[in-house]
Design an enzyme around this catalytic site. Structure first.
Site, PDB file in Angstrom:
ATOM      1  CG  LEU A   1     -11.227  18.210  14.502  1.00 29.80           C
ATOM      2  CD1 LEU A   1     -11.790  17.676  15.808  1.00 29.80           C
ATOM      3  CD2 LEU A   1     -12.005  17.692  13.312  1.00 29.80           C
TER       4      LEU A   1
ATOM      5  CB  ILE B   1      -7.102  26.264  12.822  1.00 29.86           C
ATOM      6  CG1 ILE B   1      -6.698  25.019  13.627  1.00 29.86           C
ATOM      7  CG2 ILE B   1      -8.454  26.798  13.262  1.00 29.86           C
ATOM      8  CD1 ILE B   1      -7.560  23.789  13.362  1.00 29.86           C
TER       9      ILE B   1
ATOM     10  CB  ILE C   1      -8.551  22.299 -22.429  1.00 26.04           C
ATOM     11  CG1 ILE C   1      -9.398  21.023 -22.569  1.00 26.04           C
ATOM     12  CG2 ILE C   1      -9.034  23.368 -23.409  1.00 26.04           C
ATOM     13  CD1 ILE C   1     -10.843  21.187 -22.158  1.00 26.04           C
TER      14      ILE C   1
ATOM     15  N   GLY D   1      -3.141  23.374 -22.227  1.00 25.35           N
ATOM     16  CA  GLY D   1      -1.810  22.954 -22.651  1.00 25.35           C
ATOM     17  C   GLY D   1      -0.722  23.554 -21.772  1.00 25.35           C
ATOM     18  N   GLY D   2       0.396  23.879 -22.397  1.00 28.04           N
ATOM     19  CA  GLY D   2       1.525  24.420 -21.642  1.00 28.04           C
ATOM     20  C   GLY D   2       1.178  25.692 -20.894  1.00 28.04           C
TER      21      GLY D   2
ATOM     22  CD  GLU E   1     -15.437  20.617   6.852  1.00 25.94           C
ATOM     23  OE1 GLU E   1     -15.882  19.816   7.695  1.00 25.94           O
ATOM     24  OE2 GLU E   1     -15.356  21.836   7.063  1.00 25.94           O
TER      25      GLU E   1
ATOM     26  CB  THR F   1      -9.505  11.755   3.899  1.00 24.13           C
ATOM     27  OG1 THR F   1      -9.868  10.556   4.614  1.00 24.13           O
ATOM     28  CG2 THR F   1      -8.459  12.529   4.706  1.00 24.13           C
TER      29      THR F   1
END
Length: 382
Positions: free
Chosen positions: A125, A157, A340, A342-343, A366, A368
């Site tokens: 599409l 696609i 959660i 963290g780094g 599908e 926005t």
């Protein structure tokens, strides 16, 4: 309303969950980092009969309900969003236009191999200058003796370039119609068609395990028997399939959020800071509680849209709402999961980083989320 699956459908979901945990989970991270579509996994799903879940038995599928489909999609996405994305694209826009609008001969020739897991489906599409604005498509189909000649380009696609891909079904503008009244047709193009070429695998922020490419059509001849439905009716066909696609993306988003959430819970229970588990801190408990609640809310919206489709009721608005809510939940939950960690969560080597990267596209693909709001609003106010 009863969203419960019957025994046979629950067995299908359990089968898919077991396969995902046993066969997909061990290789998902490695394939993502290698940016490789694991077609061996898709073939395995095909051998279980799960590539034809929405296709009736008459054409090689299982004929399961939408409710069973979204339940299985959630399980797959919680383990590997890339494979889940390939599976849902194949199952919906890659297969449904043939099922809903194809002739019996077309279903036998192209739909059966898709449903039986012998080929992977794709739909073309989007174009470089046409995304949400479908009427701006510029790929053309010109009528000639015995068929049509296609010229144009498609982009983003999925599933068209794997070693399982049969080719692509695409939407093209019928040449010679006025721009203010464009007509579109759906055409099947085999991968060996002369003039049909593909670009290299595109690299996105996430979904690294999904094969996504540009497709090029240069004087590609398509015989009349490869036109799906009436020439000129392609846009309506695609929009009908897209409504189901929105339910799919909602389920994909719920599964992506669930995968990130599970990782966050596991990490919070194991990680010790200041002499206590992260899970013992109220700030972390509140995050997990909010994440779990949002996932459940998105799941119910998705299941409701599936219920409406299964019972033959209008589901366009419900599908848009489910897609809007679930995609927002996926990005929010993945973000909190990284927080959660963290780094450690910021590093691409972290398991949660894959889900964080995979989540964003769910607000774009599908249709926005801005388009989803338009769909919902127009249904509300007429």
């Amino acid at each position: 309303m009863d969203f419960a699956l019957d025994e046979d459908e629950q067995d299908l979901v359990d089968l898919g969950r077991t396969y995902a945990q046993r066969e997909i989970a061990p290789i998902a991270a490695k394939a993502w980092h290698e940016e490789r579509c694991t077609t061996e996994v898709l073939r395995g799903l095909g051998e279980l009969g799960l590539l034809g879940l929405l296709v009736p038995e008459k054409w090689g599928g299982i004929g399961a309900s939408t409710a069973a489909y979204v339940a299985l999609l959630e399980e797959l996405a919680a383990v590997d969003p890339s494979i889940a994305a390939a599976w849902q694209a194949h199952s919906t826009i890659g297969s449904l236009p043939l099922l809903l609008f194809g002739s019996d001969e077309q279903r036998e020739r192209w739909l059966r191999p898709l449903a039986e897991g012998r080929a992977l489906g794709a739909f073309g599409l989007t174009e470089p200058a046409a995304g949400s604005d479908v009427r701006a498509l510029r790929t053309t189909a010109k009528k000639v003796d015995g068929g049509w000649v296609l010229n144009g380009q498609k982009t983003f696609i999925s599933n068209a370039g794997t070693d399982m891909s049969f080719g692509v079904t695409l939407l093209a503008r019928i040449a010679g119609t006025p721009d203010d009244r464009p007509r579109f047709g759906s055409f099947v193009v085999g991968r060996e068609a002369e003039g049909y070429t593909m670009g290299t695998k595109m690299r996105g922020i996430g979904w690294h395990g999904l094969d996504t490419r540009e497709l090029f059509f240069t004087d590609v001849f398509v015989p009349d028997e490869q036109v799906i439905g009436e020439p000129g009716g392609g846009l309506g066909q695609f929009l009908s399939a897209l409504e189901m696609g929105r339910i799919s993306v909602a389920a994909l988003a719920v599964g992506t959020a669930l995968g990130a959430y599970r990782l966050a819970v596991e990490y919070a229970k194991e990680r010790v800071q200041f002499g206590s588990r992260l899970a013992d801190f109220q700030a972390i408990q509140f995050k997990l509680a909010d994440m779990a609640t949002e996932i459940e809310a998105a799941r119910w919206l998705t299941q409701y849209a599936a219920y409406l489709r299964d019972t033959g009721k209008p589901f366009k608005q419900a599908a848009a709402m489910a897609k809007l809510k679930a995609s927002q939940v996926a990005t929010a939950v993945a973000t909190e999961a990284v927080q959660i960690f963290g780094g450690a969560g910021y590093m691409l080597e972290s398991p949660v980083a894959r889900f964080y990267c995979d989540a964003k596209i769910l607000e774009i693909g599908e249709g926005t989320n801005e388009i989803q709001r338009l769909v919902i609003a127009r249904d509300l106010v007429g």
